[in-house]
Write a protein that holds these residues in place. Sequence first.
Motif, short mmCIF file in Angstrom:
data_model
loop_
_atom_site.label_atom_id
_atom_site.label_comp_id
_atom_site.label_asym_id
_atom_site.label_seq_id
_atom_site.Cartn_x
_atom_site.Cartn_y
_atom_site.Cartn_z
N LEU A 112 16.41 -3.00 -5.33
CA LEU A 112 16.94 -4.31 -4.96
C LEU A 112 17.87 -4.20 -3.76
CD1 LEU A 112 17.27 -7.32 -5.43
CD2 LEU A 112 19.01 -6.81 -7.16
N ALA A 113 18.74 -3.18 -3.77
CA ALA A 113 19.64 -3.00 -2.64
C ALA A 113 18.87 -2.72 -1.35
CB ALA A 113 20.62 -1.85 -2.93
N ALA A 114 17.83 -1.89 -1.44
CA ALA A 114 17.02 -1.60 -0.25
C ALA A 114 16.36 -2.85 0.29
CB ALA A 114 15.97 -0.54 -0.59
N ALA A 115 15.86 -3.71 -0.61
CA ALA A 115 15.22 -4.95 -0.18
C ALA A 115 16.23 -5.87 0.51
CB ALA A 115 14.58 -5.66 -1.37
N LEU A 116 17.42 -5.98 -0.05
CA LEU A 116 18.44 -6.83 0.57
C LEU A 116 18.84 -6.31 1.94
CD1 LEU A 116 20.69 -7.57 -2.54
CD2 LEU A 116 19.26 -9.21 -1.30
N LEU A 117 18.97 -5.00 2.05
CA LEU A 117 19.32 -4.42 3.35
C LEU A 117 18.20 -4.66 4.37
CD1 LEU A 117 20.88 -1.06 2.10
CD2 LEU A 117 22.11 -2.97 3.16
N THR A 163 6.19 7.92 -6.02
CA THR A 163 6.06 6.51 -6.38
C THR A 163 7.40 5.80 -6.26
OG1 THR A 163 4.30 7.09 -7.92
CG2 THR A 163 5.28 4.90 -8.16
N GLY A 164 8.47 6.44 -6.73
CA GLY A 164 9.80 5.83 -6.65
C GLY A 164 10.24 5.61 -5.22
N ILE A 165 10.03 6.60 -4.36
CA ILE A 165 10.37 6.44 -2.95
C ILE A 165 9.55 5.31 -2.34
CG2 ILE A 165 10.22 7.56 -0.68
CD1 ILE A 165 11.00 10.17 -2.06
N ALA A 166 8.27 5.23 -2.72
CA ALA A 166 7.42 4.15 -2.20
C ALA A 166 7.93 2.79 -2.62
CB ALA A 166 5.98 4.35 -2.68
N LEU A 187 0.82 -1.20 0.00
CA LEU A 187 0.00 0.00 0.00
C LEU A 187 0.85 1.26 0.00
CD1 LEU A 187 -2.81 -1.20 2.38
CD2 LEU A 187 -3.03 -0.65 -0.02
N ARG A 188 2.14 1.14 0.29
CA ARG A 188 3.03 2.29 0.14
C ARG A 188 3.05 2.73 -1.32
NH1 ARG A 188 7.29 2.51 4.36
NH2 ARG A 188 6.82 0.92 5.91
N VAL A 189 3.11 1.74 -2.22
CA VAL A 189 3.12 2.07 -3.65
C VAL A 189 1.79 2.71 -4.05
CG1 VAL A 189 3.39 1.14 -5.97
CG2 VAL A 189 4.74 0.20 -4.09
N VAL A 190 0.68 2.19 -3.53
CA VAL A 190 -0.63 2.76 -3.84
C VAL A 190 -0.69 4.21 -3.38
CG1 VAL A 190 -3.11 2.61 -3.41
CG2 VAL A 190 -1.77 0.52 -3.74
N GLY A 191 -0.24 4.46 -2.13
CA GLY A 191 -0.24 5.82 -1.62
C GLY A 191 0.69 6.73 -2.42
N GLY A 192 1.87 6.21 -2.77
CA GLY A 192 2.81 7.01 -3.55
C GLY A 192 2.25 7.34 -4.93
N TYR A 193 1.64 6.36 -5.58
CA TYR A 193 1.06 6.60 -6.91
C TYR A 193 -0.08 7.61 -6.84
CZ TYR A 193 -1.80 5.84 -11.03
OH TYR A 193 -2.55 6.02 -12.16
N ALA A 194 -0.96 7.48 -5.83
CA ALA A 194 -2.08 8.42 -5.69
C ALA A 194 -1.57 9.83 -5.47
CB ALA A 194 -2.98 7.98 -4.54
N ALA A 195 -0.51 9.97 -4.66
CA ALA A 195 0.04 11.30 -4.40
C ALA A 195 0.62 11.92 -5.66
CB ALA A 195 1.11 11.20 -3.31
N THR A 250 8.84 -0.01 -0.03
CA THR A 250 8.12 -1.27 -0.10
C THR A 250 9.07 -2.45 -0.15
OG1 THR A 250 6.19 -0.28 -1.16
CG2 THR A 250 6.52 -2.64 -1.49
N GLY A 251 10.13 -2.32 -0.95
CA GLY A 251 11.13 -3.39 -0.99
C GLY A 251 11.71 -3.68 0.37
N GLN A 252 12.02 -2.62 1.11
CA GLN A 252 12.56 -2.81 2.46
C GLN A 252 11.54 -3.44 3.39
OE1 GLN A 252 14.35 1.03 3.82
NE2 GLN A 252 16.05 -0.32 4.29
N ALA A 253 10.31 -2.95 3.33
CA ALA A 253 9.29 -3.43 4.26
C ALA A 253 8.94 -4.90 4.04
CB ALA A 253 8.04 -2.56 4.15
N LEU A 254 8.80 -5.30 2.77
CA LEU A 254 8.51 -6.71 2.50
C LEU A 254 9.65 -7.61 2.94
CD1 LEU A 254 6.85 -6.46 -1.04
CD2 LEU A 254 5.73 -7.00 1.14
N ALA A 255 10.87 -7.15 2.71
CA ALA A 255 12.02 -7.93 3.16
C ALA A 255 12.07 -8.01 4.68
CB ALA A 255 13.31 -7.30 2.62
N TYR A 256 11.68 -6.94 5.34
CA TYR A 256 11.66 -6.93 6.80
C TYR A 256 10.65 -7.94 7.35
CZ TYR A 256 11.16 -5.15 11.56
OH TYR A 256 11.10 -5.04 12.93
N LEU A 257 9.50 -8.05 6.68
CA LEU A 257 8.50 -9.04 7.09
C LEU A 257 9.11 -10.44 7.04
CD1 LEU A 257 5.67 -10.10 7.71
CD2 LEU A 257 5.12 -9.85 5.28
#
Length: 428
Positions: A246-251, A364-367, A82-90, A371-378
């Motif tokens: 990708l780097a953010a997700a790995l981190l 959207t890009g920041i989202a 939903l970060r991407v959804v919020g970013g896209y809507a903004a 999102t990559g980080q948050a999903l990886a954190y889960l």
Amino acid sequence: MRVYLSTVSRPVTDPPETGPHRRRLAMVSGNVVALGAVSLITDISAEMVAAVLPLYLVLGLQLSPVAFGVLDGVHTGATALLRVVGGYAADRFRRRKLIAGIGYTLSAVAKLGLLLAGRSVPAIGAVIAVDRLGKGVRSAPRDALITLSTPPEALGRAFGVHRAMDSVGAFLGPLAAFAVLLVVGESYDAVFVTSFCVAALAVVVLVLFVRERPPGEPTDGPDDPKVSVREAFGLLRSRPTRRIVLAAALLGLATIGDGFVYLLLQRRADLDLHWFPLLAVGTSLAYLLLAAPFGVLADRIGRLPVVIGGYSALGAAYLLLAGPVDGWPLIALTLALYGAFYAATDGVLIALAGPVLPTRLRTTGIALVQTGQALAYLVSSVLFGLAWQAWGPGNAIRAAAVAVAGVLVVTLLLLASPSRLVTRKVPR
């Protein structure tokens, strides 16, 4: 105007500037300060709950490490898309303040939901998901407003100041929870009600003081096309954007939850449960002292080296938790390193990504990065909970330290190639 990817590693060196322009870069915009105030107040509210939640879930409700890992992962990752959804809507409607306000409001309402959840673990999980939904919706629009209110060469400073103000709230929140519990005893409901009142105040400050359109951002003309879904997700066709996501997700995959760190500290140091909420205060104090200096340092020497240094501090903190040091020295060193990790990575990672994202699709890009980080954190939280239960806490935290080292190597390979950093240009 063009933005060079060399800002990822080392900012472009321009001739020394003097006069009003130099003085202007020495400070941040009023919009950044207003957003910092909103984050400060919100973090007081959020950290009041976060300071007592691990204790409540693990020691009060007797959750297993795996169950706690799932809930902790939900706390950050379950609503990540939903970060991407919020970013896209903004980006599509150019209403970043409105979308951020919806997110802040959801998080405030969730504090009251904890009162209704009682001792039901599924209900608590649902309330936590709503709270994280609010954070997911607001984070990208807020950070986009910061990038659009700041010259590219001063992004590290702007995010450093914002995160420093944010960390003041993180510092005060556990103290507020501690004070409430001292006054009313072990009444978590009192903490939740107080937290809601503080969160509501943050929404009021956002409405009154944050500007929807930063100075200098062009207004939409009647014939300007709206951002389309295809255009938004076309960001991933850009190699620089893909590499950063990708780097953010790995981190994120190498990062375990704060609750696990504090529970390990409590066990290793044999800390009285009465003092548990104050562990977050130590982290926040280090974060508060270091966020702005690290932001300035990132603008001077490059954002990637500062991020790498921050994750190195995280790996060192994990090793300390499995090492021979005990007692108060362990607590002080671990919290100092943990706060340094957040100060060197939280805002600096977004400042690193900002210059390679076009203004039209900045939110959207920041989202996507978040999102990559948050999903990886889960995933990381669940895996660490399983490792704790299967191998014991000591072996689990050692494995986490090894994961940090491996991820840092891959991150350097993704982002630090001289040919990519120096020659590739990204049109704005």
